[in-house]
Design an enzyme around this catalytic site. Structure first.
Site, PDB file in Angstrom:
ATOM      1  N   GLN A 223       0.825  -1.207   0.000  1.00 53.87           N
ATOM      2  CA  GLN A 223       0.000   0.000   0.000  1.00 53.87           C
ATOM      3  C   GLN A 223       0.860   1.258   0.000  1.00 53.87           C
ATOM      4  OE1 GLN A 223      -2.951  -2.307   3.091  1.00 53.87           O
ATOM      5  NE2 GLN A 223      -3.246  -0.102   3.029  1.00 53.87           N
ATOM      6  N   ARG A 373      -9.076  -1.792   8.189  1.00 52.16           N
ATOM      7  CA  ARG A 373      -9.892  -0.569   8.100  1.00 52.16           C
ATOM      8  C   ARG A 373     -10.017   0.130   9.436  1.00 52.16           C
ATOM      9  NH1 ARG A 373     -14.318  -1.848   3.360  1.00 52.16           N
ATOM     10  NH2 ARG A 373     -14.096   0.238   2.600  1.00 52.16           N
ATOM     11  N   CYS A 374      -8.862   0.460  10.006  1.00 55.53           N
ATOM     12  CA  CYS A 374      -8.865   0.868  11.418  1.00 55.53           C
ATOM     13  C   CYS A 374      -8.690   2.350  11.654  1.00 55.53           C
ATOM     14  CB  CYS A 374      -7.733   0.143  12.129  1.00 55.53           C
ATOM     15  SG  CYS A 374      -6.137   0.696  11.520  1.00 55.53           S
ATOM     16  N   GLU A 743     -12.809   4.151   5.774  1.00 55.57           N
ATOM     17  CA  GLU A 743     -12.883   3.277   6.946  1.00 55.57           C
ATOM     18  C   GLU A 743     -14.042   3.609   7.879  1.00 55.57           C
ATOM     19  OE1 GLU A 743      -8.908   4.558   7.431  1.00 55.57           O
ATOM     20  OE2 GLU A 743      -8.182   2.541   7.832  1.00 55.57           O
TER      21      GLU A 743
END
Ligand code: MCN
Ligand code: CUM
Length: 788
Positions: A223, A373-374, A743
């Site tokens: 990423q 997805r934090c 997110e």
């Protein structure tokens, strides 16, 4: 307020539901993922992994493997040690083994690697390698890790205990006083278990070292390709890999969700193997390796307390957390924030006093901490505060919506400075909750609930009114290993008025090829269809920190707008020259400069682009391009209010989500369809850990959920129907008024679900349930509480 659509569908700027440009290749099966790439003479790597959570390696015997046809090499920690490549730094500045020289620290840890001419041969050779282990006492429970007689895990660092760091923020004394003076205090233990992202594509790479050029190309599921390039140059500079000789290419990515931020040992071993052998080496994890060894998420043991007046004004929040990081702290937080942005835990509420402390410990489990997805631990923060507000409402006998309205930061308080130091840029929390309540018919539902309860039925209504915090930088506070967190766009307009734009971020499915093109279309009036977006190749893209923590729109999206505005300023000069007027006499509408008062005198952006290469003003540089490195002045604070309605089956403990309404606010929306897609996906990834997912270990540190037979993922069958809506509160500092959204739903959803289940069971004295809320857990509660 809605996002104003200023461009026609032919241009497709902001606010259009443009279909995703990237989907054509995916639908044709023509995506290009790392595993699709096959290079001439490519070798394959597979990894021997530890069956023990903690053991000494007595010997590794590779003779049988090496004798197999097609096996080229076996690499162990001792081999890497010769080049000082057996350890690597983590993004949190800790150290991690690439391959062990003496001890393994978690089950499924890399022990040795086989390089072979064929993937199957490599796998067979892995089976043929004999490793002799001497099991050591493992530390699995993080509370046990802190006991004085617990085995010390990181003796390599000269440690004498398993404590990694202590982090605290807020005013301890003032908070203490507020608790002493409070009418009401509630306290709750909350465990947010370890979970795994399970992206469709696992991690992997092809390392391609060309000895003739001394150049290393790595195709990699990352990423953050630029950060990887710099980190590689820093750790492998001594073996001749300097940064201009390293090219990291992140092609199509089949889902990242934070699991593709860390640098895994497999990447480094493949690179070392390619450099040593002078051939391309491919390594692709299989599903079990991905599940058992890659970066986990959450694993926070939280003790939370709220203080309040008896009429429900929250006066203070106190939180103490134990974070289980596994054997090394390989979370991917900004360096100054070891617990990420957990200190957003005062949430949407105006709480005067707050104090938070987090302690991190080592255990014999895989490393990680930030994934799924934090938003850098915002999920944990939201879960804690949204649960606690409900615990308080229950204690006060007050409606949880009413309690929220009473404590929300009010719209006129923005920019709002929180007790834990954040400056919220904007928000309208009451409006979002009101809208969600209207959509679901809240008052009517409460009436229905009362009637059904009287008949002994179990129905629950749960609210989560969360605040997100995304978009790191600003670079004065945010860096990763010293690299400042800005992001970038390089924009070139071709002579025929078409464009290419390159970015420092990297889409993993979020649709950047479409939405960045729409931003440029919005700013320049060039049709989005004619804007080619590229990311992920460090040889061509401008430097950037990558895509995670929903930062792309707040940073690189802003950079796109700013670069386009620079181009527009130059275009204005060219237009003035072409129309023989002064710049001040020109008016801009998307795609055209017109002479004020003489609207038929105009030039299009396409004509201007052509002139930039064929007929530009004397003294001006040719060409039409710009680069912008955007350093945001603040983070963006998207928010939302979710309401969930559940019915519980008394016989089986099965929880059925009857309805789930999600009202989100991410400021101005670039592409409503993509935002809805992000929210649908995010809600499903909030539902999953709330109801199903958990990584479980036994006392020996064996993973009990090492396959999808035991680690439960929701499918379309289990997933409820999501009802979405939005409010629009623009970010005052973002050039487009946009906030991140990737997110939000995962961050906000779990608390709404738990709050609904607890609400259903509250007449029986239930105040809290830890996720995942499995039927068995509920069934046990029903029996313990004498409900059935
Ligand atoms: N968007 C928009 N209008 C806004 C905000 C966003 O149209 N006001 C669009 C953006 O242009 C982008 C998408 O929504 O196309 C998400 O944007 P943003 O919120 O900026 O988030 P990022 O692009 O930085 O994506 C990261 C975020 C994270 S951290 C995780 S984890 C996650 C998520 O995105 N991983 C995903 N969503 C994912 N979606 C897919 N398909 N795959 C993943 O791996
Ligand atoms: Cu924390 S998961 Mo996303 O930030 O890549």
């Amino acid at each position: 307020m809605e996002t104003e659509v200023r461009t026609p569908p032919t241009i497709c700027g902001m606010g259009h539901r443009m279909k995703r440009k990237e989907d054509a290749r995916f639908l044709f099966g023509k995506g290009r993922y790392v595993d699709d790439i096959k290079l001439p003479g490519m070798l394959y790597m597979d990894i021997v992994r530890s069956p023990f959570a903690h053991a000494r390696i007595k010997s590794i015997n590779a003779e049988r493997a090496l004798a197999m046809d097609g096996v080229v090499a076996v690499i162990t920690g001792k081999d890497l040690e010769k080049y000082n490549l057996h350890w690597m730094p983590t993004l949190m500045g800790d150290t991690q083994m690439v391959l062990p020289t003496d001890r393994v620290m978690y089950q499924a840890q890399e022990v040795a690697a086989v390089i072979a001419t064929d993937r199957y041969i490599a796998a067979d050779a892995v089976e043929a390698i004999e490793v002799e282990y001497e099991p050591l006492e493992p530390v699995v429970d993080p509370f046990r890790a802190l006991e004085p007689d617990a085995p010390v895990l990181r003796t390599d660092k000269g440690k004498t205990d398993n404590h990694i760091w202590h982090w605290e923020v807020g005013d301890r004394e003032a908070t203490e006083r507020a608790f002493q003076e409070a009418d009401v205090v509630v306290k709750q233990q909350i465990y947010i278990p370890r979970i795994h992202v399970a992206s469709i594509e696992t991690c992997g790479c092809i390392a391609d070292y060309n000895p003739a050029e001394g150049k290393l190309t790595v195709y990699m599921t990352t990423q953050a390709p630029h950060v990887v390039r710099t980190a590689l140059a820093l750790v492998a500079g001594h073996v001749g890999l300097s940064e201009e000789k390293i090219r990291v290419i992140s092609p199509d990515i089949g889902g990242g969700f934070g699991g593709k931020v860390p640098t895994y040992p497999g990447y480094v071993i493949a690179i070392a193997a390619s450099v040593l052998l002078g051939k391309p080496v491919k390594w692709i994890e299989d599903r079990s390796e991905n599940l058992q060894a890659d970066s986990f998420a959450r694993d926070y043991h939280i003790t939370a307390e709220l203080a309040a007046t008896k009429d429900g004004k929250i006066t203070a929040l106190r939180i103490k957390t134990l974070a289980d990081h596994g054997y090394t702290d390989a979370a991917a937080n900004p360096s100054k924030f070891p617990a990420g942005l957990f200190s957003i835990c005062t949430g949407s509420y105006d709480i005067k006093h707050a104090f938070v402390e987090v302690d991190a410990v080592y255990t014999n489990k895989p490393p990680g901490g930030v994934a799924y997805r934090c938003s850098f631990r915002v999920t944990e923060a939201v879960h804690a505060i949204e649960r606690m507000v409900d615990v308080l409402a229950q204690k006060l006998g007050m409606d949880p919506a009413e309690l929220r309205f009473r404590n929300f930061v009010q719209p006129d308080q923005f920019p709002y400075k929180s007790a834990l130091g954040w400056e919220y840029d904007s928000g309208n929390y009451p409006a979002a909750l009101r809208k969600a309540m209207d959509l679901i018919g809240y008052e009517e539902l409460r009436r229905e609930q009362a009637e059904r309860r009287a008949r002994g039925e179990l129905i629950g209504i749960g609210i989560s009114s969360f605040t997100e915090i995304v978009g790191a930088g600003p670079s004065r506070h945010f860096d990763i290993l010293g690299i400042k967190m800005f992001d970038s766009c390089e924009l070139r307009i071709h002579p025929t008025g078409k464009a290419i734009a390159r970015f420092g971020t990297k889409s993993q499915g979020q649709g950047h090829e479409t939405t960045y093109a729409q931003i440029i279309a919005e700013e320049l009036g060039i049709p989005a269809a004619h804007v080619q977006v590229e990311e992920g190749d460090t040889d061509t893209a401008p430097y950037g920190l990558g895509t995670y923590a929903s930062r792309s729109t707040p940073t690189a999206g802003a950079a796109a707008a700013m670069a386009a505005r620079k181009v527009r300023e130059k275009a204005r000069k060219i237009a003035a020259y072409l129309l023989e007027v002064s710049e001040e006499d020109l008016e801009w509408e998307p795609g055209v400069f017109r002479v004020k008062g003489a609207p038929d005198k105009s030039v299009t952006i396409q004509e201007i682009a052509f002139a930039a290469y064929t007929n530009h003003p004397p003294g001006m540089e040719a060409g039409l391009e710009a680069v912008h490195y955007y350093d945001p002045p603040n983070l963006t604070f998207p928010f939302g209010s979710y309401i969930c309605v559940v019915d519980i089956d008394k016989g089986t403990g099965q929880v059925k989500i009857r309805r789930f309404v999600a009202v989100d606010d991410c400021g101005h929306v670039i592409n409503p369809m993509i935002v809805e897609g992000q929210i649908h996906g995010g809600l499903t990834m909030g539902f999953a850990p709330a109801m199903m997912e958990e990584l479980v270990y036994d006392e020996e540190g064996n993973i009990l959920t090492g396959s999808f037979m035991d680690y439960l993922l929701p499918t379309a069958v289990e997933t409820p129907r999501w009802e979405t809506a939005r409010t629009v509160t623009p970010s005052p500092h973002h050039p487009l008024g946009a906030k991140g959204v990737g997110e939000s739903a995962t961050v906000g959803a779990p608390a709404a679900i738990v709050n609904a289940v607890v609400d259903a069971l509250s007449p029986y004295g239930v105040t809290h349930i830890d996720i995942p809320i499995t039927p068995y857990k509920v069934w046990k509660i029903l029996h313990e509480k004498g409900v059935v």
